[in-house]
Design an enzyme around this catalytic site. Structure first.
Site, PDB file in Angstrom:
ATOM      1  CG  LEU A  33     -80.987 -19.060 -56.765  1.00  0.00           C
ATOM      2  CD1 LEU A  33     -82.080 -19.169 -55.703  1.00  0.00           C
ATOM      3  CD2 LEU A  33     -80.988 -20.306 -57.653  1.00  0.00           C
ATOM      4  CG  PHE A  79     -70.303 -25.811 -62.561  1.00  0.00           C
ATOM      5  CD1 PHE A  79     -70.361 -26.612 -63.688  1.00  0.00           C
ATOM      6  CD2 PHE A  79     -69.872 -26.394 -61.375  1.00  0.00           C
ATOM      7  CE1 PHE A  79     -69.977 -27.947 -63.648  1.00  0.00           C
ATOM      8  CE2 PHE A  79     -69.490 -27.726 -61.322  1.00  0.00           C
ATOM      9  CZ  PHE A  79     -69.532 -28.499 -62.467  1.00  0.00           C
ATOM     10  CB  SER A  83     -73.858 -19.514 -69.753  1.00  0.00           C
ATOM     11  OG  SER A  83     -75.266 -19.671 -69.733  1.00  0.00           O
ATOM     12  CB  THR A 132     -66.845 -22.221 -73.208  1.00  0.00           C
ATOM     13  OG1 THR A 132     -67.276 -22.312 -74.556  1.00  0.00           O
ATOM     14  CG2 THR A 132     -66.297 -20.815 -72.993  1.00  0.00           C
ATOM     15  CG  ASP A 133     -66.159 -25.130 -77.794  1.00  0.00           C
ATOM     16  OD1 ASP A 133     -66.917 -24.239 -77.349  1.00  0.00           O
ATOM     17  OD2 ASP A 133     -66.537 -25.989 -78.620  1.00  0.00           O
ATOM     18  CD  GLU A 134     -69.439 -20.332 -77.289  1.00  0.00           C
ATOM     19  OE1 GLU A 134     -69.577 -19.125 -77.527  1.00  0.00           O
ATOM     20  OE2 GLU A 134     -70.384 -21.094 -77.029  1.00  0.00           O
ATOM     21  CE1 TYR A 158     -70.195 -17.874 -71.603  1.00  0.00           C
ATOM     22  CE2 TYR A 158     -69.816 -18.722 -73.828  1.00  0.00           C
ATOM     23  CZ  TYR A 158     -69.922 -18.939 -72.452  1.00  0.00           C
ATOM     24  OH  TYR A 158     -69.739 -20.199 -71.945  1.00  0.00           O
ATOM     25  CB  SER A 161     -66.585 -12.381 -70.067  1.00  0.00           C
ATOM     26  OG  SER A 161     -67.541 -13.372 -70.376  1.00  0.00           O
ATOM     27  CE  LYS A 162     -66.646 -19.637 -68.881  1.00  0.00           C
ATOM     28  NZ  LYS A 162     -67.049 -20.026 -67.489  1.00  0.00           N
ATOM     29  CE1 TYR A 215     -81.059 -16.379 -83.615  1.00  0.00           C
ATOM     30  CE2 TYR A 215     -78.896 -16.881 -82.713  1.00  0.00           C
ATOM     31  CZ  TYR A 215     -80.214 -16.494 -82.534  1.00  0.00           C
ATOM     32  OH  TYR A 215     -80.665 -16.227 -81.266  1.00  0.00           O
ATOM     33  NE  ARG A 222     -71.756 -22.582 -81.982  1.00  0.00           N
ATOM     34  CZ  ARG A 222     -71.356 -21.789 -82.986  1.00  0.00           C
ATOM     35  NH1 ARG A 222     -70.687 -22.276 -84.009  1.00  0.00           N
ATOM     36  NH2 ARG A 222     -71.614 -20.488 -82.952  1.00  0.00           N
ATOM     37  N   PRO A 291     -74.746 -11.173 -84.771  1.00  0.00           N
ATOM     38  CG  PRO A 291     -75.082  -9.082 -83.786  1.00  0.00           C
ATOM     39  CD  PRO A 291     -75.622 -10.477 -83.827  1.00  0.00           C
ATOM     40  CG  HIS A 293     -73.331 -16.965 -85.797  1.00  0.00           C
ATOM     41  ND1 HIS A 293     -74.536 -17.342 -86.355  1.00  0.00           N
ATOM     42  CD2 HIS A 293     -73.035 -17.921 -84.878  1.00  0.00           C
ATOM     43  CE1 HIS A 293     -74.929 -18.466 -85.799  1.00  0.00           C
ATOM     44  NE2 HIS A 293     -74.030 -18.846 -84.906  1.00  0.00           N
TER      45      HIS A 293
HETATM   46  P1  NAD Z   1     -76.352 -21.508 -66.923  1.00  0.00           P
HETATM   47  O1  NAD Z   1     -76.513 -20.102 -67.422  1.00  0.00           O
HETATM   48  O2  NAD Z   1     -77.430 -22.496 -67.177  1.00  0.00           O
HETATM   49  O3  NAD Z   1     -76.119 -21.488 -65.335  1.00  0.00           O
HETATM   50  C1  NAD Z   1     -75.283 -20.566 -64.703  1.00  0.00           C
HETATM   51  C2  NAD Z   1     -75.567 -20.623 -63.204  1.00  0.00           C
HETATM   52  O4  NAD Z   1     -74.678 -19.688 -62.558  1.00  0.00           O
HETATM   53  C3  NAD Z   1     -76.991 -20.196 -62.833  1.00  0.00           C
HETATM   54  O5  NAD Z   1     -77.526 -21.076 -61.864  1.00  0.00           O
HETATM   55  C4  NAD Z   1     -76.821 -18.792 -62.258  1.00  0.00           C
HETATM   56  O6  NAD Z   1     -77.801 -18.460 -61.276  1.00  0.00           O
HETATM   57  C5  NAD Z   1     -75.432 -18.891 -61.641  1.00  0.00           C
HETATM   58  N1  NAD Z   1     -74.762 -17.582 -61.533  1.00  0.00           N
HETATM   59  C6  NAD Z   1     -74.687 -16.613 -62.499  1.00  0.00           C
HETATM   60  N2  NAD Z   1     -74.003 -15.554 -62.018  1.00  0.00           N
HETATM   61  C7  NAD Z   1     -73.633 -15.870 -60.738  1.00  0.00           C
HETATM   62  C8  NAD Z   1     -72.897 -15.197 -59.740  1.00  0.00           C
HETATM   63  N3  NAD Z   1     -72.409 -13.971 -59.940  1.00  0.00           N
HETATM   64  N4  NAD Z   1     -72.690 -15.816 -58.549  1.00  0.00           N
HETATM   65  C9  NAD Z   1     -73.202 -17.056 -58.327  1.00  0.00           C
HETATM   66  N5  NAD Z   1     -73.918 -17.737 -59.231  1.00  0.00           N
HETATM   67  C10 NAD Z   1     -74.132 -17.152 -60.423  1.00  0.00           C
HETATM   68  O7  NAD Z   1     -74.961 -21.982 -67.514  1.00  0.00           O
HETATM   69  P2  NAD Z   1     -74.474 -23.466 -67.878  1.00  0.00           P
HETATM   70  O8  NAD Z   1     -74.833 -23.743 -69.289  1.00  0.00           O
HETATM   71  O9  NAD Z   1     -74.898 -24.404 -66.819  1.00  0.00           O
HETATM   72  O10 NAD Z   1     -72.899 -23.252 -67.836  1.00  0.00           O
HETATM   73  C11 NAD Z   1     -72.149 -23.520 -66.642  1.00  0.00           C
HETATM   74  C12 NAD Z   1     -70.682 -23.247 -66.918  1.00  0.00           C
HETATM   75  O11 NAD Z   1     -70.233 -24.067 -67.985  1.00  0.00           O
HETATM   76  C13 NAD Z   1     -70.399 -21.805 -67.354  1.00  0.00           C
HETATM   77  O12 NAD Z   1     -69.198 -21.389 -66.768  1.00  0.00           O
HETATM   78  C14 NAD Z   1     -70.256 -21.896 -68.862  1.00  0.00           C
HETATM   79  O13 NAD Z   1     -69.392 -20.888 -69.348  1.00  0.00           O
HETATM   80  C15 NAD Z   1     -69.650 -23.275 -69.001  1.00  0.00           C
HETATM   81  N6  NAD Z   1     -69.912 -23.972 -70.271  1.00  0.00           N
HETATM   82  C16 NAD Z   1     -71.185 -24.089 -70.742  1.00  0.00           C
HETATM   83  C17 NAD Z   1     -71.414 -24.798 -71.922  1.00  0.00           C
HETATM   84  C18 NAD Z   1     -72.810 -25.000 -72.476  1.00  0.00           C
HETATM   85  O14 NAD Z   1     -72.967 -25.543 -73.563  1.00  0.00           O
HETATM   86  N7  NAD Z   1     -73.868 -24.628 -71.759  1.00  0.00           N
HETATM   87  C19 NAD Z   1     -70.339 -25.382 -72.605  1.00  0.00           C
HETATM   88  C20 NAD Z   1     -69.046 -25.241 -72.092  1.00  0.00           C
HETATM   89  C21 NAD Z   1     -68.851 -24.550 -70.902  1.00  0.00           C
HETATM   90  P1  TYD Z   2     -76.457 -21.494 -78.498  1.00  0.00           P
HETATM   91  O1  TYD Z   2     -77.281 -22.621 -77.997  1.00  0.00           O
HETATM   92  O2  TYD Z   2     -76.855 -20.090 -78.134  1.00  0.00           O
HETATM   93  O3  TYD Z   2     -74.945 -21.796 -78.106  1.00  0.00           O
HETATM   94  P2  TYD Z   2     -73.571 -21.048 -78.567  1.00  0.00           P
HETATM   95  O4  TYD Z   2     -73.901 -19.771 -79.238  1.00  0.00           O
HETATM   96  O5  TYD Z   2     -72.903 -20.837 -77.238  1.00  0.00           O
HETATM   97  O6  TYD Z   2     -72.858 -22.022 -79.457  1.00  0.00           O
HETATM   98  O7  TYD Z   2     -76.438 -21.555 -80.083  1.00  0.00           O
HETATM   99  C1  TYD Z   2     -75.971 -22.699 -80.768  1.00  0.00           C
HETATM  100  C2  TYD Z   2     -75.970 -22.380 -82.250  1.00  0.00           C
HETATM  101  O8  TYD Z   2     -77.328 -22.215 -82.679  1.00  0.00           O
HETATM  102  C3  TYD Z   2     -75.256 -21.079 -82.580  1.00  0.00           C
HETATM  103  O9  TYD Z   2     -74.563 -21.245 -83.815  1.00  0.00           O
HETATM  104  C4  TYD Z   2     -76.378 -20.064 -82.738  1.00  0.00           C
HETATM  105  C5  TYD Z   2     -77.538 -20.906 -83.261  1.00  0.00           C
HETATM  106  N1  TYD Z   2     -78.899 -20.467 -82.856  1.00  0.00           N
HETATM  107  C6  TYD Z   2     -79.890 -20.294 -83.822  1.00  0.00           C
HETATM  108  O10 TYD Z   2     -79.661 -20.506 -85.030  1.00  0.00           O
HETATM  109  N2  TYD Z   2     -81.125 -19.890 -83.419  1.00  0.00           N
HETATM  110  C7  TYD Z   2     -81.433 -19.619 -82.112  1.00  0.00           C
HETATM  111  O11 TYD Z   2     -82.582 -19.209 -81.792  1.00  0.00           O
HETATM  112  C8  TYD Z   2     -80.398 -19.817 -81.117  1.00  0.00           C
HETATM  113  C9  TYD Z   2     -80.669 -19.566 -79.668  1.00  0.00           C
HETATM  114  C10 TYD Z   2     -79.147 -20.255 -81.542  1.00  0.00           C
END
Ligand code: NAD
Ligand code: TYD
Length: 356
Positions: A33, A79, A83, A132-134, A158, A161-162, A215, A222, A291, A293
């Site tokens: 949390l 999960f 993130s 993630t694809d990143e 980010y 670290s992933k 930005y 994406r 930065p 990007h």
């Molecule tokens: P999010 O930030 O919404 O949720 C992360 C959750 O992990 C939160 O509930 C947080 O409380 C919990 N958490 C953080 N640190 C923790 C710890 N040390 N121990 C236990 N719980 C912890 O992230 P999300 O968007 O739901 O992403 C979930 C996973 O999917 C991540 O691993 C992310 O890298 C991956 N992912 C996300 C996306 C995306 O578009 N959001 C895309 C591809 C992969």
């Molecule tokens: P984001 O949702 O942060 O996902 P990620 O960086 O993991 O792809 O951002 C998606 C795209 O949108 C990314 O190219 C950055 C851009 N962006 C903006 O242009 N303005 C914003 O305020 C945010 C949060 C993201």
């Protein structure tokens, strides 16, 4: 039962809700949390004995080991992560702690538990790591989409670290035989998405009459996937994925950020027109670029389709309409997540932004 980490966040909560709607198998949900974890995401499960929530850090080996012994899950799905790329630029430490050290500790706790299982349970056990694809880095305009064999070239704290966590998972398979699966997914969108990320930030800012910060030139690309499609892909990989393999998950939906924001504005114009009758698109502002990007991400998800028969159910048109409607229908969820710490983040990230 299964054990899920990070199940109070955006994707984890959608996964838990989907899982319990689709199966009767109980879920132990371990989440620290952080600012991104929200029990309100799971409110509909109150009183449901199939869902056991435990507030804990994945880096807390003692708690994790005890939970594994107590509940004897047949699978662990990871999960939990920090993130948000922009937060990783301002403060990478938490990303290293959770995504790298936390994943390492979790792997060790799971390895000890798995090693002690009876032969049948040991054979059936799975550790699924959600990534993630990143991790693959960035693409040029005409490069082919990322396949599973693309080099790892992470560019942000980010994604680095992933990438490190993916490598640990791979090594625990090759060295110790831990039965792992990894999914690398593109950008998700949908209900319960924390409004620091592009799509929900644009929806809540538009409705609040605030600027919509793009930005740089807004031409970064994406590949967007509706979150419930990501959940169905994870279920399928858990069920039938080949041990030690990675699976790319994507929506075949590459779009420039500016086009995404214009689509969100057009939907809001239709569903909740501004009082003055003008378009929400008038609130768009180009601001200083992020930065480092990454210019373009694109996922080649053919392996998952070919080997496991998975395809997304939503098109971007259907998914984004559902998403905008969900935010319009849940103003109280939005109000609650816009707490003090959220306001502090928005202030830190956007108040110092120069116009581009
Ligand atoms: P999010 O930030 O919404 O949720 C992360 C959750 O992990 C939160 O509930 C947080 O409380 C919990 N958490 C953080 N640190 C923790 C710890 N040390 N121990 C236990 N719980 C912890 O992230 P999300 O968007 O739901 O992403 C979930 C996973 O999917 C991540 O691993 C992310 O890298 C991956 N992912 C996300 C996306 C995306 O578009 N959001 C895309 C591809 C992969
Ligand atoms: P984001 O949702 O942060 O996902 P990620 O960086 O993991 O792809 O951002 C998606 C795209 O949108 C990314 O190219 C950055 C851009 N962006 C903006 O242009 N303005 C914003 O305020 C945010 C949060 C993201």
């Amino acid at each position: 039962m299964i054990l899920v980490t990070g199940g109070a966040g955006f994707i984890g909560a959608n996964f838990v809700l989907d899982w319990l709607a689709a199966t009767n198998e109980p879920v132990v949900n371990v989440d620290k949390l952080t600012y991104a974890g929200n029990l309100e995401n799971l409110a509909s499960l109150q009183g449901d004995t199939r869902h056991v929530f435990v507030q804990a850090d994945i880096g807390d080996s003692t708690v994790l080991s005890a939970l594994l012994q107590q509940h004897q899950p047949r699978a662990v799905l990871n999960f939990a992560a920090e993130s948000h790329v922009d937060r990783s630029i301002h403060g990478p430490e938490d990303f290293i702690q959770t995504n790298v050290v936390g994943t390492f500790r979790l792997l060790e706790a799971v390895r000890a538990y798995w090693s002690g299982l009876p032969a049948d349970a040991k054979l059936a056990f799975r550790f699924l790591h959600v990534s993630t694809d990143e991790v693959y880095g960035t693409l040029g305009a005409t490069d082919p989409a990322f396949t599973e064999s693309h080099n790892y070239e992470p560019n942000s704290p980010y994604s680095a670290s992933k990438a490190a966590s993916d490598h640990l998972v791979r090594a625990w398979h090759h060295t110790y035989g831990l039965p792992v699966l990894t999914t690398n997914c593109s950008n998700n969108y949908g209900p319960l998405h924390f409004p620091e990320k592009l799509i929900p930030l644009m929806i809540v800012n538009a409705l609040a009459g605030k600027p919509l910060p793009i930005y740089g030139d807004g031409q970064q690309i994406r590949d967007w996937l509706y979150v419930r499609d990501h959940c169905s892909a994870i279920r399928r990989v858990l069920e039938a994925g080949r041990l030690g393999d990675t699976y790319n998950v994507g929506g075949w939906n590459e779009q420039a950020n500016i086009d995404i924001v214009k689509t969100v504005c057009a939907l809001l114009d239709e569903l909740r027109p501004r009082d003055d009758g003008r378009s929400y698109a008038e609130q768009i502002r180009f601001v200083q670029d992020r930065p480092g990007h990454d210019r373009r991400y694109a996922i080649d998800a053919r392996k998952l389709e070919r080997e496991l028969g998975w395809k997304p159910a939503e098109t971007f048109e259907t998914g984004i309409r559902k998403t905008v409607q969900w935010y319009l229908d849940h103003p109280e969820w939005v109000a609650h997540v816009q707490s003090g710490s959220y306001r502090d983040w928005v202030h830190q990230q956007y108040s110092a932004q120069e116009p581009a």
